[in-house]
Design a protein around this motif. Structure first.
Motif, PDB file in Angstrom:
ATOM      1  N   UNK A 106      46.438  50.826  41.806  1.00 45.70           N
ATOM      2  CA  UNK A 106      45.972  52.147  41.860  1.00 45.70           C
ATOM      3  C   UNK A 106      46.558  53.045  40.863  1.00 45.70           C
ATOM      4  N   UNK A 107      47.976  52.919  40.953  1.00 44.35           N
ATOM      5  CA  UNK A 107      48.631  53.609  39.956  1.00 44.35           C
ATOM      6  C   UNK A 107      48.260  53.323  38.531  1.00 44.35           C
ATOM      7  N   UNK A 108      48.383  51.964  38.285  1.00 49.54           N
ATOM      8  CA  UNK A 108      47.661  51.528  36.724  1.00 49.54           C
ATOM      9  C   UNK A 108      46.506  52.127  36.028  1.00 49.54           C
ATOM     10  N   UNK A 123      38.726  51.278  36.474  1.00 52.49           N
ATOM     11  CA  UNK A 123      39.969  50.579  36.061  1.00 52.49           C
ATOM     12  C   UNK A 123      40.930  50.407  37.357  1.00 52.49           C
ATOM     13  N   UNK A 124      40.707  50.996  38.247  1.00 56.86           N
ATOM     14  CA  UNK A 124      41.309  50.562  39.554  1.00 56.86           C
ATOM     15  C   UNK A 124      40.848  49.206  40.026  1.00 56.86           C
ATOM     16  N   UNK A 129      34.546  50.436  48.624  1.00 52.08           N
ATOM     17  CA  UNK A 129      34.146  51.981  49.170  1.00 52.08           C
ATOM     18  C   UNK A 129      35.759  52.605  49.213  1.00 52.08           C
ATOM     19  N   UNK A 130      36.875  52.288  49.197  1.00 51.98           N
ATOM     20  CA  UNK A 130      38.029  52.968  49.062  1.00 51.98           C
ATOM     21  C   UNK A 130      38.028  53.137  47.581  1.00 51.98           C
ATOM     22  N   UNK A 131      37.850  52.261  46.732  1.00 49.56           N
ATOM     23  CA  UNK A 131      38.054  52.502  45.434  1.00 49.56           C
ATOM     24  C   UNK A 131      37.033  53.465  44.885  1.00 49.56           C
ATOM     25  N   UNK A 170      31.430  43.532  39.890  1.00 51.30           N
ATOM     26  CA  UNK A 170      32.580  43.137  39.719  1.00 51.30           C
ATOM     27  C   UNK A 170      33.202  42.301  40.992  1.00 51.30           C
ATOM     28  N   UNK A 171      32.962  42.929  42.180  1.00 55.15           N
ATOM     29  CA  UNK A 171      33.164  42.413  43.652  1.00 55.15           C
ATOM     30  C   UNK A 171      32.481  41.040  43.741  1.00 55.15           C
ATOM     31  N   UNK A 172      30.945  41.144  43.170  1.00 55.82           N
ATOM     32  CA  UNK A 172      30.510  39.782  43.787  1.00 55.82           C
ATOM     33  C   UNK A 172      30.637  38.820  42.574  1.00 55.82           C
ATOM     34  N   UNK A 173      30.948  39.147  41.384  1.00 53.97           N
ATOM     35  CA  UNK A 173      31.343  38.270  40.556  1.00 53.97           C
ATOM     36  C   UNK A 173      32.620  37.580  40.641  1.00 53.97           C
ATOM     37  N   UNK A 174      33.720  38.183  41.457  1.00 55.32           N
ATOM     38  CA  UNK A 174      34.995  37.647  41.697  1.00 55.32           C
ATOM     39  C   UNK A 174      35.218  37.502  43.178  1.00 55.32           C
ATOM     40  N   UNK A 175      34.366  37.701  44.063  1.00 57.83           N
ATOM     41  CA  UNK A 175      34.230  37.278  45.408  1.00 57.83           C
ATOM     42  C   UNK A 175      35.509  38.108  46.030  1.00 57.83           C
ATOM     43  N   UNK A 176      35.531  39.493  45.700  1.00 62.54           N
ATOM     44  CA  UNK A 176      36.730  40.263  46.247  1.00 62.54           C
ATOM     45  C   UNK A 176      36.401  41.607  46.509  1.00 62.54           C
ATOM     46  N   UNK A 177      36.956  42.283  47.626  1.00 56.42           N
ATOM     47  CA  UNK A 177      37.238  43.554  47.919  1.00 56.42           C
ATOM     48  C   UNK A 177      35.667  43.980  48.446  1.00 56.42           C
ATOM     49  N   UNK A 178      34.725  43.264  48.795  1.00 61.47           N
ATOM     50  CA  UNK A 178      33.435  43.484  49.449  1.00 61.47           C
ATOM     51  C   UNK A 178      33.137  42.330  50.378  1.00 61.47           C
TER      52      UNK A 178
END
Length: 291
Positions: free
Chosen positions: A253-255, A60-61, A209-211, A126-134
């Motif tokens: 993160x809060x959400x 969810x984060x 990794x942080x998530x 999800x990171x690969x699907x959207x090209x983000x956070x990896x």
């Protein structure tokens, strides 16, 4: 239940349901469904079936981070799976995760639904699907994935090991608690030393990794897991606490932390999430006030 001081394992183990402690009603030594129950399907491309545990919070984060980055295709329905009531053994759930564990993601954005189970796998998907956070560069990507899989391999010692014997086991076993407390403190030290060198787990950039690591080890450092903060002297891991505090300032993160949560303050419980405005209109305090 056997006296642990004199227990000798039998030649052949048999299932004794009375030994299950708090989770006796749902733990069993076989896989497969126990009842017929189809999964609900909402209106968004991504369907999440989960619970607000540390493993559930990872996803969810991640989804809230993707939405904050402007990826509208990351809109999702988050359905509550009550593992204490055995929802994970329903036929529909077992069909998307034969291992009967949360979280599970079903991507219905294409012509054929794609199931993804195991939280680390979902994060990478999800990171690969959207090209983000990896990261895409070979070195940074390898560093990120190394820490992601560090979490996947380490957290069972924290949850199923330390957490179980310290907080949930029907009897307190000194050897088991000492064994896993030692390992959890070693893991916290690994993270603390790493975060003395870098802003985030994998380097200067915030990543999956942080998530992945935050709900488990950030939660432990902030005193949310197992009531064990004093026992483990978490205040000694100052770099972990600095990092956890920084992540807690992020709105996604809060959400993400409150989606599918069923414990704590009613204002911090959003049992199901189907639209972005649910965070302001459908938390448990709002629903109670409307009833």
């Amino acid at each position: 239940m056997s006296d642990n001081a004199s227990y000798t394992p039998p030649k052949v183990w048999t299932w004794n349901k009375t030994n299950g402690g708090q989770f006796a009603s749902i733990n069993r030594p076989v896989a497969g469904s126990t009842h017929e129950k189809e999964l609900p399907i909402g209106k968004h491309p991504l369907q999440l079936y989960s619970l607000g545990t540390p493993n559930g919070q990872k996803i969810t984060i991640m989804l809230e981070e993707l939405l904050a980055l402007g990826h509208s295709g990351a809109e999702y329905d988050a359905w509550l799976v009550k593992i204490g009531e055995g929802d994970q053994f329903g036929s529909g759930f077992v069909a998307v995760n034969p291992n009967s564990k949360i979280p599970v993601l079903v991507d219905r954005s294409g012509p054929t639904p794609i199931r993804v189970f195991e939280s680390g796998s979902i994060l990478v998907y999800l990171a690969e699907k959207f090209g983000a956070l990896l990261p895409t560069e070979t070195g940074p990507r390898a560093e990120c994935l190394s820490w992601l899989f560090w979490q996947m391999g380490s957290a069972p010692y924290l949850g199923g090991g330390f957490g179980h014997f310290y907080a949930y086991a029907p009897t307190k076993i000194e050897y088991a608690i000492d064994r896993f407390a030692m390992e959890v403190k070693r893991q916290l030290d690994v993270l603390d030393r790493r975060l003395a060198e870098t802003k985030y787990i994998a380097g200067d950039a915030y990543t999956i990794a942080d998530i992945a690591i935050f709900p488990w080890y950030g939660g432990l450092a902030k005193g949310w897991l197992y009531g064990a903060a004093e026992f483990l002297s978490v205040q000694d891991y100052r770099n972990v606490i600095r990092w956890a505090d920084a992540l807690l300032e992020r709105s996604p993160v809060q959400r993400g932390r409150i989606v599918n949560r069923t414990y704590g303050q009613p204002s911090n419980q959003l049992h199901e999430r189907h639209d972005a405005d649910d965070f302001t209109t459908r938390t448990q305090d709002k629903l109670a006030g409307a009833s």
